[in-house]
Design a protein around this motif. Structure first.
Motif, short mmCIF file in Angstrom:
data_model
loop_
_atom_site.label_atom_id
_atom_site.label_comp_id
_atom_site.label_asym_id
_atom_site.label_seq_id
_atom_site.Cartn_x
_atom_site.Cartn_y
_atom_site.Cartn_z
N UNK A 105 28.86 24.88 23.31
CA UNK A 105 29.98 25.70 23.79
C UNK A 105 30.45 26.64 22.68
N UNK A 106 30.59 26.09 21.48
CA UNK A 106 31.04 26.90 20.35
C UNK A 106 30.05 28.02 20.06
N UNK A 244 33.86 28.41 30.09
CA UNK A 244 33.35 27.41 29.15
C UNK A 244 34.47 26.92 28.24
N UNK A 245 35.29 27.87 27.76
CA UNK A 245 36.39 27.50 26.87
C UNK A 245 37.39 26.60 27.58
N UNK A 246 37.70 26.92 28.84
CA UNK A 246 38.64 26.09 29.59
C UNK A 246 38.07 24.71 29.88
N UNK A 284 29.57 19.64 35.01
CA UNK A 284 29.72 20.59 36.12
C UNK A 284 29.88 22.02 35.64
N UNK A 285 29.76 22.24 34.31
CA UNK A 285 29.99 23.58 33.78
C UNK A 285 29.04 24.62 34.35
#
Length: 300
Positions: A105-106, A244-246, A284-285
Motif C-alpha cells: 500500500x505504501x 487504498x489509503x482509507x 477486499x481492496x
C-alpha cells in the motif's frame, strides 16, 4: 471492575470462536471473489511500477487466503490437532499478510504521490524491471526470514525461572490442543514488546500521513477541474489510491491502536484476536477497481 472485565475478555477459549469463524468465512469467500475479478482485469493492464505492486498485493492476499480454511477449522471445532509447528506457521501468516499488505500500500501511494508532483525524472530512473527485481528480493528475504523467525522465536514454549521466594516453577507452555495463543510470549521475550510498540506507532503515523496527503491531492484536483474532475484520468487514479489509503486506516489503525493497550494488558488476548482478524478485510481492496478499468500507465 477492570479485573473482572479483563477476566471476561480472557474467558473460555471458545468465547469469540464463533465470531472469528464467521469473520474468516466471509474473508475467504469475498476475498477469493475479489482476487478472481482483479486477475481478470489485470490480464490486459500495462506493466508499470504500480501494477507490479498490485500484483504483489494480490499474491500476498492469495498466500494468506490459503491458510484461512485452517483458521476456520480451528475456530469451528475449538481444537487444534495439526501440530504446534503448523499452528505457529498458520498463526504467523496473518501477521505476514498484514505487514506485506501495508508495505505494498505504501509503495502504491508513494508512487502516485511522486507521479502527481511531477517527479518524472525520478520515476524514469526506476523502471518496471527494477520494480520486478525489488519484488523478487522482497519475497526472497521473506521466504528466508519468516521460516527462521517461526522456528527460532515465534510461539516457542517458554519456561519461566523459579521464583526464589516461593520456590514455585511457573510453566508457560503452549497447549497442543490450542492454537493462536502466543500473546503471553510478548512479555517473556526481551525487547519484543518494545518492537511491537514501535511498529504499531509507525503504522498508525504512516497510514494517517499518507491518507492526508492523498486527500489533499484530490482536493487540489477538484479545485482545478471542478465538475469535470470525474472525467479526468489522473483524478480517477488518485481516487483509487485514496481508497487504498482509507483501507489502511479502516483495517489497520484500529487494530494497532488497540494493540498499544493490549501490550500492557495481555489478558485481552481473545479481543486482540478479533481485532487482528478484522485486518484481513483488506483482502477486499481489489473491489475498488470494479466498475472502471484501472489505468496504471500514468503512475509508471
Amino acid at each position: 471492575m477492570n479485573s473482572t472485565v479483563a477476566q471476561s475478555a480472557q474467558g473460555p477459549k471458545n468465547e469469540y470462536h464463533h465470531i472469528l469463524a464467521a469473520i474468516n468465512a466471509v474473508v475467504l469467500v469475498s476475498g477469493t471473489v475479489s482476487l478472481s475479478l482483479m486477475m481478470h482485469i489485470l490480464k490486459s493492464s500495462s506493466t508499470s511500477i504500480t501494477s507490479i505492486a498490485v500484483l504483489n498485493l494480490i499474491f500476498t492476499h492469495f498466500i494468506f487466503l490459503i491458510t484461512v480454511p485452517f483458521r476456520i477449522y480451528y475456530y469451528a471445532t475449538s481444537t487444534w490437532d495439526l501440530g504446534v509447528g503448523w499452528c505457529r506457521m498458520i498463526s504467523s501468516m496473518i501477521h505476514v499478510h498484514m505487514y506485506m499488505s501495508f508495505l505494498f500500500y505504501v509503495i502504491i501511494l508513494i508512487t502516485r504521490l511522486r507521479a502527481f508532483y511531477r517527479k518524472a525524472e525520478q520515476l524514469a530512473s526506476f523502471r518496471s524491471i527494477h520494480a520486478l527485481l525489488v519484488s523478487a528480493a522482497v519475497w526472497l528475504v521473506l521466504l528466508i526470514v519468516v521460516p527462521l523467525t517461526i522456528c527460532l522465536t515465534y510461539g516457542q514454549n517458554v519456561n519461566v525461572a523459579t521464583n526464589v521466594t516461593t520456590n514455585v516453577m511457573t510453566d508457560v507452555t503452549t497447549n497442543v490442543t490450542e492454537c493462536f495463543n502466543f500473546g503471553k510470549h510478548i512479555h517473556n521475550k526481551a525487547g519484543v514488546r518494545e518492537i511491537n510498540y514501535i511498529v504499531s506507532m509507525l503504522i498508525i503515523v504512516v497510514a494517517a500521513v499518507l491518507t492526508a496527503l492523498q486527500a489533499n491531492i484530490l482536493r487540489v484536483l477538484y479545485g482545478k477541474h471542478r465538475r469535470r474532475c470525474t472525467s479526468q484520468q489522473d483524478f480517477g487514479a488518485q481516487l483509487k489510491s485514496l481508497c487504498f489509503a482509507l483501507i489502511m486506516v479502516v483495517c489497520f489503525i484500529p487494530y494497532h491502536m488497540f494493540r498499544l493497550y493490549y501490550l500492557e494488558h495481555i489478558g485481552w488476548q481473545n479481543v486482540n484476536e478479533v481485532f487482528l482478524s478484522l485486518t484481513t478485510f483488506n483482502c477486499l481492496d481489489m473491489l475498488t477497481f470494479l466498475g472502471k478499468r484501472p489505468c496504471y500507465r500514468c503512475a509508471s
